[in-house]
Design a protein around this motif. Sequence first.
Motif, PDB file in Angstrom:
ATOM      1  N   HIS A 130       0.858  -1.193   0.000  1.00 50.20           N
ATOM      2  CA  HIS A 130       0.000   0.000   0.000  1.00 50.20           C
ATOM      3  C   HIS A 130       0.897   1.246   0.000  1.00 50.20           C
ATOM      4  N   PRO A 131       0.540   2.262  -0.804  1.00 50.24           N
ATOM      5  CA  PRO A 131       1.429   3.435  -0.894  1.00 50.24           C
ATOM      6  C   PRO A 131       1.670   4.147   0.432  1.00 50.24           C
ATOM      7  N   SER A 132       0.793   3.953   1.406  1.00 50.86           N
ATOM      8  CA  SER A 132       0.993   4.572   2.725  1.00 50.86           C
ATOM      9  C   SER A 132       2.075   3.859   3.538  1.00 50.86           C
ATOM     10  N   ALA A 133       2.467   2.658   3.083  1.00 50.61           N
ATOM     11  CA  ALA A 133       3.402   1.795   3.823  1.00 50.61           C
ATOM     12  C   ALA A 133       2.829   1.342   5.173  1.00 50.61           C
ATOM     13  N   ALA A 134       1.510   1.405   5.311  1.00 51.37           N
ATOM     14  CA  ALA A 134       0.906   0.918   6.556  1.00 51.37           C
ATOM     15  C   ALA A 134       0.660  -0.592   6.526  1.00 51.37           C
ATOM     16  N   ILE A 135       0.544  -1.157   5.325  1.00 51.39           N
ATOM     17  CA  ILE A 135       0.476  -2.618   5.175  1.00 51.39           C
ATOM     18  C   ILE A 135       1.357  -3.025   3.990  1.00 51.39           C
ATOM     19  N   GLY A 136       1.788  -4.274   4.004  1.00 54.44           N
ATOM     20  CA  GLY A 136       2.638  -4.794   2.931  1.00 54.44           C
ATOM     21  C   GLY A 136       2.861  -6.273   3.159  1.00 54.44           C
ATOM     22  N   GLU A 137       3.885  -6.805   2.524  1.00 60.42           N
ATOM     23  CA  GLU A 137       4.159  -8.234   2.647  1.00 60.42           C
ATOM     24  C   GLU A 137       5.056  -8.465   3.862  1.00 60.42           C
ATOM     25  N   LEU A 138       4.714  -9.499   4.657  1.00 55.50           N
ATOM     26  CA  LEU A 138       5.504  -9.806   5.855  1.00 55.50           C
ATOM     27  C   LEU A 138       5.972 -11.261   5.781  1.00 55.50           C
ATOM     28  N   PRO A 139       7.008 -11.529   4.982  1.00 61.12           N
ATOM     29  CA  PRO A 139       7.419 -12.938   4.856  1.00 61.12           C
ATOM     30  C   PRO A 139       8.021 -13.459   6.162  1.00 61.12           C
ATOM     31  N   LEU A 140       7.709 -14.721   6.462  1.00 55.58           N
ATOM     32  CA  LEU A 140       8.281 -15.344   7.655  1.00 55.58           C
ATOM     33  C   LEU A 140       9.642 -15.928   7.279  1.00 55.58           C
ATOM     34  N   GLY A 141      10.681 -15.615   8.027  1.00 52.93           N
ATOM     35  CA  GLY A 141      12.002 -16.183   7.752  1.00 52.93           C
ATOM     36  C   GLY A 141      12.587 -15.669   6.446  1.00 52.93           C
ATOM     37  N   THR A 142      13.451 -16.482   5.846  1.00 53.79           N
ATOM     38  CA  THR A 142      14.091 -16.064   4.602  1.00 53.79           C
ATOM     39  C   THR A 142      13.063 -16.047   3.476  1.00 53.79           C
ATOM     40  N   PRO A 143      12.934 -14.908   2.785  1.00 52.25           N
ATOM     41  CA  PRO A 143      11.922 -14.858   1.721  1.00 52.25           C
ATOM     42  C   PRO A 143      12.277 -15.775   0.557  1.00 52.25           C
ATOM     43  N   ASN A 144      11.274 -16.423   0.000  1.00 49.99           N
ATOM     44  CA  ASN A 144      11.466 -17.214  -1.221  1.00 49.99           C
ATOM     45  C   ASN A 144      11.326 -16.323  -2.444  1.00 49.99           C
ATOM     46  N   ASN A 145      10.545 -15.286  -2.304  1.00 44.12           N
ATOM     47  CA  ASN A 145      10.178 -14.481  -3.479  1.00 44.12           C
ATOM     48  C   ASN A 145      11.173 -13.346  -3.717  1.00 44.12           C
ATOM     49  N   LEU A 146      11.241 -12.962  -4.971  1.00 47.36           N
ATOM     50  CA  LEU A 146      12.277 -12.026  -5.403  1.00 47.36           C
ATOM     51  C   LEU A 146      12.215 -10.668  -4.693  1.00 47.36           C
ATOM     52  N   VAL A 147      11.051 -10.033  -4.696  1.00 51.82           N
ATOM     53  CA  VAL A 147      11.019  -8.638  -4.244  1.00 51.82           C
ATOM     54  C   VAL A 147      11.285  -8.498  -2.732  1.00 51.82           C
ATOM     55  N   PRO A 148      10.667  -9.333  -1.874  1.00 52.64           N
ATOM     56  CA  PRO A 148      11.049  -9.230  -0.461  1.00 52.64           C
ATOM     57  C   PRO A 148      12.541  -9.501  -0.244  1.00 52.64           C
ATOM     58  N   PHE A 149      13.117 -10.396  -1.053  1.00 54.52           N
ATOM     59  CA  PHE A 149      14.552 -10.661  -0.909  1.00 54.52           C
ATOM     60  C   PHE A 149      15.352  -9.418  -1.322  1.00 54.52           C
ATOM     61  N   ILE A 150      14.924  -8.771  -2.396  1.00 55.21           N
ATOM     62  CA  ILE A 150      15.607  -7.544  -2.841  1.00 55.21           C
ATOM     63  C   ILE A 150      15.541  -6.478  -1.742  1.00 55.21           C
ATOM     64  N   THR A 151      14.340  -6.245  -1.214  1.00 53.20           N
ATOM     65  CA  THR A 151      14.205  -5.136  -0.250  1.00 53.20           C
ATOM     66  C   THR A 151      14.946  -5.458   1.051  1.00 53.20           C
ATOM     67  N   GLN A 152      14.920  -6.727   1.472  1.00 52.26           N
ATOM     68  CA  GLN A 152      15.652  -7.082   2.700  1.00 52.26           C
ATOM     69  C   GLN A 152      17.160  -6.958   2.485  1.00 52.26           C
ATOM     70  N   THR A 153      17.617  -7.277   1.291  1.00 51.97           N
ATOM     71  CA  THR A 153      19.050  -7.144   0.995  1.00 51.97           C
ATOM     72  C   THR A 153      19.438  -5.663   1.014  1.00 51.97           C
ATOM     73  N   ALA A 154      18.632  -4.840   0.371  1.00 51.67           N
ATOM     74  CA  ALA A 154      18.918  -3.402   0.333  1.00 51.67           C
ATOM     75  C   ALA A 154      18.887  -2.796   1.734  1.00 51.67           C
ATOM     76  N   ALA A 155      18.070  -3.364   2.604  1.00 48.22           N
ATOM     77  CA  ALA A 155      17.965  -2.858   3.980  1.00 48.22           C
ATOM     78  C   ALA A 155      19.088  -3.406   4.863  1.00 48.22           C
ATOM     79  N   GLY A 156      19.934  -4.241   4.291  1.00 44.43           N
ATOM     80  CA  GLY A 156      21.067  -4.772   5.040  1.00 44.43           C
ATOM     81  C   GLY A 156      20.747  -6.006   5.868  1.00 44.43           C
ATOM     82  N   LEU A 157      19.564  -6.567   5.673  1.00 44.35           N
ATOM     83  CA  LEU A 157      19.179  -7.747   6.452  1.00 44.35           C
ATOM     84  C   LEU A 157      19.694  -9.036   5.811  1.00 44.35           C
ATOM     85  N   ARG A 158      20.012  -8.982   4.530  1.00 43.40           N
ATOM     86  CA  ARG A 158      20.607 -10.127   3.799  1.00 43.40           C
ATOM     87  C   ARG A 158      21.868  -9.619   3.127  1.00 43.40           C
ATOM     88  N   LYS A 159      22.842 -10.523   2.979  1.00 44.13           N
ATOM     89  CA  LYS A 159      24.136 -10.094   2.435  1.00 44.13           C
ATOM     90  C   LYS A 159      24.015  -9.728   0.961  1.00 44.13           C
TER      91      LYS A 159
END
Length: 345
Positions: A186-215
Amino acid sequence: MQKNILVTGGAGYIGSHVTVRLHEEGFQPILLDNFSNANKSVLEGLKKITGKVFPCYEGDVLDEALLGKIFSTHQIQGVIHFAAKKAVGESVEKPLSYYKNNVSGLITLLEAMMSHGVAQLVFSSSCTVYGQPDELPVTEGSPKKPANSPYGNTKQIGEEIIEDTVKSGQRLQSIALRYFNPIGAHPSAAIGELPLGTPNNLVPFITQTAAGLRKELTVFGNDYHTPDGTCIRDYIHVMDLADAHVQCLKHLETLAENHHFDVINVGTGNGSTVLEAIQSFEKVTGKKLPYTLGLRRPGDVEKVYAAAEKAKEVLHWQAHLTLDDAMRDAWHWQQKISGSDKSPM
Ligand code: UFG
């Protein structure tokens, strides 16, 4: 009078975004979620966006008594059924859990709908039913391919169960929406995807990597028969996808016949490679994404993207948001949940 719509899995990724759009379009969402893959904070997010607290039942779609209670308490006009497990790899390891939740869950829901005279059902299906299509873009008439995971099989079986129920003469009007790759938030960033553990899907993996949570991100294969060698998918913004559900309900309301089943693709009609998705993310965020080119992931199809004409004709719906929009919103959401990068974009 507002029409009550039961949203099973209403606190999940797609369910929560659909809940917002239902409210905005004048429907009253009634949520059912067992919170096995959703967080209670989603309810806060929904309140922040809509200013409302929707009725929310914590429980399982397999719980006949609970479904009976919901259908007797609220006069339900229609059901949007998301409550299902969705991890392809996990489904290979735990097939019974997937068949129980996704198949028995659907049967339990249909029985409850039938016994309470609720006829309208939007079913959450997937382009996984096409496997690797022989022709692209893939139309709804393309043959279904044997599923390569129990998860995929549950979507095929789910469609068949609904179709057979319609054919049997039960009063049931249903559309299975075959989603391509939902991304964004959602553009407000009040809701979104909340993957449990290591994401399988591309975009959560990209955003977590950019946030420094994945190498770093591993790009799964660059030797496919595509322009840059990486897989092609049809990435659709979750808000566009949410709109398709509302349009689908509106369409079901107009049907003259009591027995109806159809399948409709929900995609943009455009394919993007994994490298194009990364470039889009880097462009809209100004962040360099660390990634390496790795081996193919077993079970991945090479390329799939939707023929989007049927959705336009039948639902009067088409995607409006771009891959860039989705990457921007996914990143805002990631920043919100990780709190790791507050720099303005
Ligand atoms: N990818 C990577 N690296 C990663 C994750 C994904 O390169 O770390 C690639 C995949 O190989 C694929 C693309 O990014 O080429 C998209 O992968 P996703 O896992 O995000 O999505 P899939 O298309 O594999 O799977 C999605 C849904 C499934 C559904 C399937 C149907 O997540 O539930 O579409 O085609 F079954």
